[in-house]
Design an enzyme around this catalytic site. Structure first.
Site, PDB file in Angstrom:
ATOM      1  N   SER A 427      -1.852 -23.223 -40.629  1.00  0.00           N
ATOM      2  CA  SER A 427      -1.808 -22.512 -41.802  1.00  0.00           C
ATOM      3  C   SER A 427      -3.301 -21.784 -41.644  1.00  0.00           C
ATOM      4  O   SER A 427      -3.524 -20.875 -42.608  1.00  0.00           O
ATOM      5  CB  SER A 427      -1.595 -23.124 -42.914  1.00  0.00           C
ATOM      6  OG  SER A 427      -2.632 -24.147 -43.229  1.00  0.00           O
ATOM      7  N   GLU A 460       5.531 -16.161 -42.002  1.00  0.00           N
ATOM      8  CA  GLU A 460       4.469 -15.433 -41.615  1.00  0.00           C
ATOM      9  C   GLU A 460       4.194 -15.263 -40.153  1.00  0.00           C
ATOM     10  O   GLU A 460       4.406 -16.326 -39.353  1.00  0.00           O
ATOM     11  CB  GLU A 460       2.876 -15.809 -42.075  1.00  0.00           C
ATOM     12  CG  GLU A 460       2.677 -15.115 -43.225  1.00  0.00           C
ATOM     13  CD  GLU A 460       1.238 -15.783 -43.891  1.00  0.00           C
ATOM     14  OE1 GLU A 460       0.429 -14.917 -44.645  1.00  0.00           O
ATOM     15  OE2 GLU A 460       0.821 -16.883 -43.612  1.00  0.00           O
TER      16      GLU A 460
END
Ligand code: 3HC
Length: 724
Positions: A427, A460
């Site tokens: 992340s 994403e």
């Protein structure tokens, strides 16, 4: 020069005297003004033809209709297209179609949604295939059904079911539609049109009833009961969406039809529809509809004619919370998955988590035992790289440790076939760094899921300068197959979502240290429409994760990070959020969050470490100011993300905010909302606070430039440059 018509209907009259009217407007046979005009023209025509006994309405290529043409709403909203109220719902659908002297039967395959179902409901009978989806999802767009759906659906399926279908926007499939009375028969696609033909003749020859749905009364409850149902529905709607008016308008319109009769209901519907179409909620939700579909259109990637490669087998490294969630999402999407862990115990725990994820679906009635068994059989646990030789994609989901990830990627290069996509679920860590010890830079990509990965809708897809377009196209396809909305972003600390939202919690700390109340802030933010406020969110995520990601931001963006000691102070006392039952809130056995009076001691300590004092203005901030002081820094960071080209377009950030953080879709996403307030206003507020409270609020160059010229934040860069 005449403009090309947007869709049409065609008529084919058979030897049996049945006219087949087919809606043609790819890809979903939406009802554009041209289609509706042509439908009326062709219906008028076949009504006049002596040789035509009855009519079947259907849609081309296995789709009845996806509803009114949503692209046409903009013209009506901007006043470019003028429409006489009731022209479609009363003149075409009721007075031409339903009032026809010849029986009409709808033959439904694929989709009958919104206006599509409304056309079908005005026919005198409906035949569908088992897989057809029938529904009125208009509320998802901030409007109500506008072609008579609010009046006809309750008369076909009863008030409670009709309210449920409209308020949830969920369609039903053929079989259920049949048991509800929405369709009259279910047949296979190849029998569909012939059955409808015969049904139409049967109606004509009185072998089957000729039903005008608008005037049916047998499914409508007596007035007293109906009022109770409406009361309950209103209470539910207020509870579920306190900021939204249109669900209540929908209930009012249905009630009006029940009380004053369906014809009056139609006019009430037309008037309400027109009002809602011009609302900010509708504009925002339509923006979200198209933006969501726009995320998979990536210039330079998806316009090159590349075809997604077939991915059959995926390996996941790490069976922790993220890894097991990703594995769950993939097996639910029918991918064969191997889950690699470092030892037997961890592997069993990972598989156990996947099973628990599926079981929770089964418990909610969303999965049969048979499907459970079939799905879990797609998962296999492994302890080495032996079975990696035929995987098509690997997703690494181990702890955030650079050298560990570098080692893993170097190993993967050795054990996986050369076509295999090498993805990381990191992340925060730079993907170039992760791939430093490999030569496979072109197949390294970020696949950043949001926790819980099998539930959260966003994916994403992070590309580096070297990630190949083919790999991105492959991942976009996988994203779609596992029902995620993929957003392609560039490589940077926090990518799009975490990067935009890192000031969200920090702004909240800054306000609290200056005297604002933790619980008041969370309340204001939830009232704005977020699923939870920043403090409740920090508790949920856990302070360990919050500190780890916070460190990345402090290192990368020191000039705009607000360094509060509040969380570290709480951690010293073993308060680490919901998992320890103590964070900003205290948690009981049922995970209910209760305010903690002791919190003030930690805040006082943090305040004195930061060297700030209570500001009487901040301690009495009205809700509007709380919202702005928390979200304008988020907007500011979103502007930087756009400026640096991390996101391709502003709409992608709107979708990222909605799907990744729960930003209210009816506000259109972060940039859309900001543009509704104006770049000048946001700039002036941030400028004012940066003077009072420091660099954390300082507006970035992108925001400053757009505010100076009065250009929307969402305008593409070329537009901004040409206007500068
Ligand atoms: C007066 C009336 O009561 C008002 C109405 O009818 S409002 C409209 C009600 N209908 C809807 O809300 C349905 C909206 N559409 C959908 O839910 C989905 O698109 C669908 C279930 C029909 C198909 O889903 P799926 O197969 O995944 O394809 P999807 O990518 O969503 O759509 C394919 C294309 O059709 C377009 N499209 C879908 N429905 C459309 C519509 N009603 N009008 C215009 N375009 C539409 C999409 O924008 C997309 O365009 P693109 O390829 O250029 O991006």
């Amino acid at each position: 020069m005449a403009t090309k018509a947007k869709g049409r209907t065609v008529v084919d009259v058979g030897a049996d005297g049945i006219a087949i009217v087919t809606i043609i407007n790819p890809p979903v046979n939406s009802l554009s003004f041209d289609v509706l005009g042509s439908l009326k023209e062709n219906l008028d025509l076949v009504m006049q033809m002596d040789g035509v006994k009855a009519i079947v309405v259907t849609g081309a290529k296995g789709k009845f209709s996806g509803g009114f043409d949503i692209t046409a709403f903009g013209g009506v909203q901007e006043g470019r297209v003028k429409q006489k109220p009731g022209w479609i719902s009363v003149e075409i659908i009721t007075d031409t179609l339903e009032a026809s002297k010849k029986p009409l039967v709808a033959a439904i395959d694929g989709l009958a949604l919104g206006g599509g179902l409304e056309v079908a409901m005005a026919c005198h009978a409906r035949i569908s295939t088992p897989t057809a989806q029938l529904g009125l999802p208009e509320l998802q767009l901030g409007i109500i059904p506008g072609f008579g759906g609010t009046q006809r659906l309750p008369r076909l399926v009863g008030l409670s079911k009709a309210l449920e279908m409209m308020l949830t926007s969920k369609p039903v499939k053929g079989e259920e539609a049949c048991s509800l009375g929405l369709v009259d028969a279910v047949v296979s696609p190849h029998e569909l049109v012939n059955t409808a033909r015969q049904w139409a003749l049967d109606i004509l020859e009185h072998r089957r009833p000729w039903v005008a749905s608008l005037y049916k009364t047998d499914k409508i409850e007596p007035l007293g009961d109906a009022r109770e149902i409406f009361k309950f529905a209103r209470a539910q709607a207020r509870k579920q969406a306190p900021n939204l008016k249109h669900p209540l308008v929908c209930i009012d319109v249905i009630e009006h039809g029940v009380v004053s009769g369906p014809r009056s209901g139609l006019w009430k519907e037309a008037e309400a529809f027109d009002g809602l179409l011009h609302s900010d909620t509708c504009k925002s939700l339509i923006h979200i509809f198209f933006s969501q579909r726009g995320t998979s259109k990536v210039p330079g990637v998806t316009d090159r004619g590349l075809v997604p490669r077939q991915v059959k087998k995926v390996a996941i490294l790490g069976g922790g919370l993220m890894g097991s969630g990703i594995a769950t999402a993939l097996i639910l999407g029918n991918y064969s998955v191997i889950l690699k862990e470092v030892n037997e115990k961890f592997m069993e725990a990972g598989i156990g988590r996947v099973k628990a994820n599926l079981q929770s679906r089964a418990k909610k009635g969303n999965m049969t035992q048979e499907r459970f068994d079939k799905t879990i059989s797609l998962l296999k646990g492994v302890l080495d790289y032996e079975s990696f030789k035929d995987v098509d994609m690997v997703i690494e989901a181990v702890i955030e440790n650079v050298s560990l990830k570098q080692q893993i990627f170097a190993d993967l290069e050795k054990y996986c076939p050369p076509h295999c996509i090498l993805a990381s679920n990191t992340s925060t860590i730079d993907l170039n760094l992760i791939g430093e010890r490999t030569k496979s830079q072109d197949r390294i990509v970020g696949a950043h899921f949001f926790s819980p990965a099998h539930v959260m809708p966003l994916l994403e897809i992070v590309r580096t300068n070297q990630t190949s377009a083919q790999v991105i196209v492959d991942l976009l396809d996988i994203g779609k197959k596992i029902r995620k909305t993929p957003v392609v972003v560039g490589n940077c600390t926090g990518f799009a979502v975490n990067r935009m939202f890192f000031p969200y919690t920090q702004a909240a700390f800054l306000l609290v240290e200056r005297g604002a109340d933790v619980y008041h802030i969370d309340k204001a933010i939830t009232k704005f429409g977020m699923p939870m406020g920043p403090f409740r969110l920090a508790d949920l995520v856990g302070f360990g994760v919050a500190v780890a990601t916070g460190t990345q931001f402090v290192q990368n963006f020191p000039e705009r990070t607000y360094k509060s000691m509040l969380i570290p102070l709480m951690q010293e006392n073993k308060r680490a959020g919901e998992s320890t039952r103590k964070g900003f809130y205290l948690y009981d056995d049922k995970r209910k969050a209760n305010p903690d009076p002791e919190l003030k001691n930690y805040i006082e300590k943090a305040r004195s470490i930061s060297g700030v004092s209570i500001d009487p203005k901040v301690s009495k901030l009205p809700e509007k100011d709380i919202i702005e002081m928390i979200f304008f820094p988020v907007v500011n960071e979103a502007c930087r993300v756009l400026d640096e080209g991390i996101a391709v377009k502003a709409a992608d950030l709107d979708i990222s905010a909605v799907m990744g953080m729960g930003f209210p879709p009816y506000r259109g996403g972060i940039i859309f909302w900001a543009d509704s307030l104006g770049s000048k206003y946001i700039y002036s507020r941030l400028e004012e606070w940066s003077k009072l409270y420091g660099g954390f609020f300082k507006p970035c160059a992108y925001l400053a430039a757009r505010a100076a010229k009065g250009i929307p934040l969402s305008a593409p860069a070329e537009q901004a440059t040409s206007r500068l």
